[in-house]
Design a protein around this motif. Structure first.
Motif, short mmCIF file in Angstrom:
data_model
loop_
_atom_site.label_atom_id
_atom_site.label_comp_id
_atom_site.label_asym_id
_atom_site.label_seq_id
_atom_site.Cartn_x
_atom_site.Cartn_y
_atom_site.Cartn_z
N SER A 14 12.29 15.60 -5.63
CA SER A 14 11.98 17.03 -5.54
C SER A 14 10.93 17.41 -6.58
CB SER A 14 13.24 17.86 -5.75
OG SER A 14 14.12 17.64 -4.69
N LEU A 15 11.04 16.85 -7.78
CA LEU A 15 10.03 17.09 -8.80
C LEU A 15 8.68 16.56 -8.33
CD1 LEU A 15 9.24 17.95 -11.68
CD2 LEU A 15 9.91 15.66 -12.42
N LEU A 16 8.68 15.38 -7.73
CA LEU A 16 7.45 14.80 -7.21
C LEU A 16 6.90 15.63 -6.06
CD1 LEU A 16 5.52 12.40 -7.43
CD2 LEU A 16 7.00 11.17 -5.85
N ALA A 17 7.76 16.12 -5.20
CA ALA A 17 7.33 16.94 -4.06
C ALA A 17 6.74 18.25 -4.55
CB ALA A 17 8.50 17.20 -3.11
N ARG A 18 7.37 18.88 -5.56
CA ARG A 18 6.81 20.12 -6.11
C ARG A 18 5.44 19.85 -6.74
NH1 ARG A 18 12.16 21.25 -6.98
NH2 ARG A 18 12.33 20.35 -9.04
N SER A 19 5.32 18.74 -7.45
CA SER A 19 4.02 18.39 -8.05
C SER A 19 2.98 18.15 -6.97
CB SER A 19 4.16 17.13 -8.91
OG SER A 19 5.05 17.36 -9.96
N PHE A 20 3.37 17.48 -5.89
CA PHE A 20 2.46 17.22 -4.77
C PHE A 20 2.01 18.55 -4.16
CE2 PHE A 20 1.55 16.56 -0.30
CZ PHE A 20 0.72 15.45 -0.32
N ASN A 21 2.95 19.46 -3.94
CA ASN A 21 2.61 20.76 -3.35
C ASN A 21 1.68 21.55 -4.27
OD1 ASN A 21 4.16 20.15 -1.12
ND2 ASN A 21 5.94 21.27 -1.85
N THR A 22 1.92 21.49 -5.57
CA THR A 22 1.04 22.16 -6.53
C THR A 22 -0.36 21.56 -6.48
OG1 THR A 22 2.92 22.65 -7.96
CG2 THR A 22 0.74 22.74 -8.97
N MET A 23 -0.41 20.22 -6.42
CA MET A 23 -1.70 19.53 -6.37
C MET A 23 -2.48 19.93 -5.11
SD MET A 23 -2.53 15.50 -5.88
CE MET A 23 -1.92 15.58 -4.21
N THR A 24 -1.81 19.94 -3.95
CA THR A 24 -2.51 20.29 -2.71
C THR A 24 -2.96 21.75 -2.73
OG1 THR A 24 -0.43 20.74 -1.56
CG2 THR A 24 -1.39 18.54 -1.29
N ARG A 25 -2.16 22.63 -3.32
CA ARG A 25 -2.56 24.04 -3.42
C ARG A 25 -3.80 24.18 -4.29
NH1 ARG A 25 1.27 25.99 -6.28
NH2 ARG A 25 0.04 26.43 -8.11
N ARG A 26 -3.81 23.46 -5.43
CA ARG A 26 -4.97 23.53 -6.32
C ARG A 26 -6.21 22.93 -5.66
NH1 ARG A 26 -2.26 21.88 -12.11
NH2 ARG A 26 -1.17 23.84 -12.44
N LEU A 27 -6.03 21.81 -4.95
CA LEU A 27 -7.16 21.21 -4.24
C LEU A 27 -7.69 22.14 -3.17
CD1 LEU A 27 -6.01 17.50 -3.79
CD2 LEU A 27 -7.94 18.32 -5.14
N SER A 28 -6.79 22.80 -2.47
CA SER A 28 -7.20 23.74 -1.44
C SER A 28 -7.95 24.92 -2.05
CB SER A 28 -5.97 24.24 -0.67
OG SER A 28 -6.34 25.15 0.32
N GLU B 18 -13.06 27.63 -3.19
CA GLU B 18 -14.04 28.14 -4.17
C GLU B 18 -15.38 27.43 -4.01
OE1 GLU B 18 -12.39 27.74 -8.08
OE2 GLU B 18 -10.71 29.08 -7.63
N ARG B 19 -15.32 26.12 -3.79
CA ARG B 19 -16.56 25.35 -3.59
C ARG B 19 -17.29 25.82 -2.34
NH1 ARG B 19 -15.82 19.66 -1.64
NH2 ARG B 19 -16.05 20.78 0.27
N GLU B 20 -16.55 26.06 -1.27
CA GLU B 20 -17.16 26.53 -0.03
C GLU B 20 -17.77 27.92 -0.22
OE1 GLU B 20 -18.61 26.64 3.73
OE2 GLU B 20 -17.83 24.91 2.63
N GLN B 21 -17.07 28.77 -0.94
CA GLN B 21 -17.60 30.11 -1.21
C GLN B 21 -18.86 30.03 -2.07
OE1 GLN B 21 -14.78 32.63 -3.21
NE2 GLN B 21 -15.90 34.49 -2.73
N ARG C 131 -20.90 27.50 -2.18
CA ARG C 131 -21.94 26.92 -1.33
C ARG C 131 -22.56 27.99 -0.44
NH1 ARG C 131 -23.15 25.76 3.40
NH2 ARG C 131 -21.15 26.36 4.27
N ARG C 132 -21.70 28.84 0.15
CA ARG C 132 -22.21 29.92 0.99
C ARG C 132 -23.07 30.89 0.18
NH1 ARG C 132 -17.28 32.06 2.62
NH2 ARG C 132 -16.14 30.16 2.93
N GLN C 133 -22.61 31.22 -1.03
CA GLN C 133 -23.38 32.12 -1.89
C GLN C 133 -24.72 31.49 -2.27
OE1 GLN C 133 -21.33 33.28 -5.44
NE2 GLN C 133 -22.91 34.72 -6.07
N LEU C 134 -24.71 30.21 -2.60
CA LEU C 134 -25.95 29.51 -2.93
C LEU C 134 -26.88 29.48 -1.72
CD1 LEU C 134 -27.49 27.88 -5.06
CD2 LEU C 134 -26.39 25.84 -4.14
N GLN C 135 -26.33 29.25 -0.53
CA GLN C 135 -27.15 29.24 0.68
C GLN C 135 -27.76 30.63 0.93
OE1 GLN C 135 -27.99 26.56 2.53
NE2 GLN C 135 -29.36 27.93 3.64
N GLN C 136 -26.97 31.68 0.70
CA GLN C 136 -27.50 33.04 0.87
C GLN C 136 -28.64 33.31 -0.12
OE1 GLN C 136 -24.02 35.46 0.39
NE2 GLN C 136 -23.48 35.41 2.56
#
Length: 181
Positions: A84-98, A103-106, A108-113
């Protein structure tokens, strides 16, 4: 007396015969119990191994999903154990990656504009503009620069200023002015 001995002998033979039947049925019963015990043990081992490896299998599936680009994958958190600790850490990691990907996509869009805006501004200037990077590689040439110089400069984009001067000798004065000596 003879009849009594004869009766006792018949009873002994009957009991002796039944004794062998009882022994055989006892052996068969023990064999069936042993086979059932082994089968039950195998079944229990299979069930418990599935129960023990299920969290790891879920984690592997989640990892493969993230590796394929699905950053929305969440692992179930049910108990309070190491998984469960590992699963919570995994979920936190995926949320941060997402979040980082968003943020990177935003950005990129701002730079393109901003890039598109700069392109439009440069194209509408009446002054000729040739942009260079830090290594003196030509990045952009606006239409006014082509008109002022009377040349088609789109072929020199991506060349260094020295290479552009070699390709188009008329750019010698520009190269001498722009390059430090």
């Amino acid at each position: 007396l003879a009849q009594s001995v004869d009766t006792a002998q018949k009873e002994y033979k009957e009991i002796s015969f039944q004794r062998n039947l009882i022994k055989d049925s006892f052996r068969l019963t023990l064999f069936v119990i042993m086979v059932l015990t082994v089968l039950f043990s195998l079944w229990a081992a299979f069930v418990f191994s599935r129960r023990l490896t299920n969290p790891v299998r879920i984690l592997v599936e989640g990892t493969l999903a993230v590796a394929s680009g699905d950053l929305e994958k969440k692992l179930p958190v049910v108990e309070r154990d190491d998984f469960s600790l590992l699963a919570r850490s995994f979920n936190t990691m995926t949320r941060r990656l997402s979040d980082a990907q968003n943020e990177r996509e935003q950005a990129r869009r701002q730079l393109q504009q901003e890039h598109d805006y700069l392109f439009v501004v440069l194209e509408h200037l009446t002054s000729g503009v040739i942009t260079l990077d830090a290594e003196h590689v030509i990045q952009r040439v606006n239409t006014a620069a082509n008109d002022i110089l009377g040349l088609t400069l789109s072929d020199i984009i991506g060349l260094t200023l020295i290479q552009a001067e070699q390709a188009i000798p008329e750019l010698g004065a520009l190269a001498n002015t722009a390059l430090p000596h």
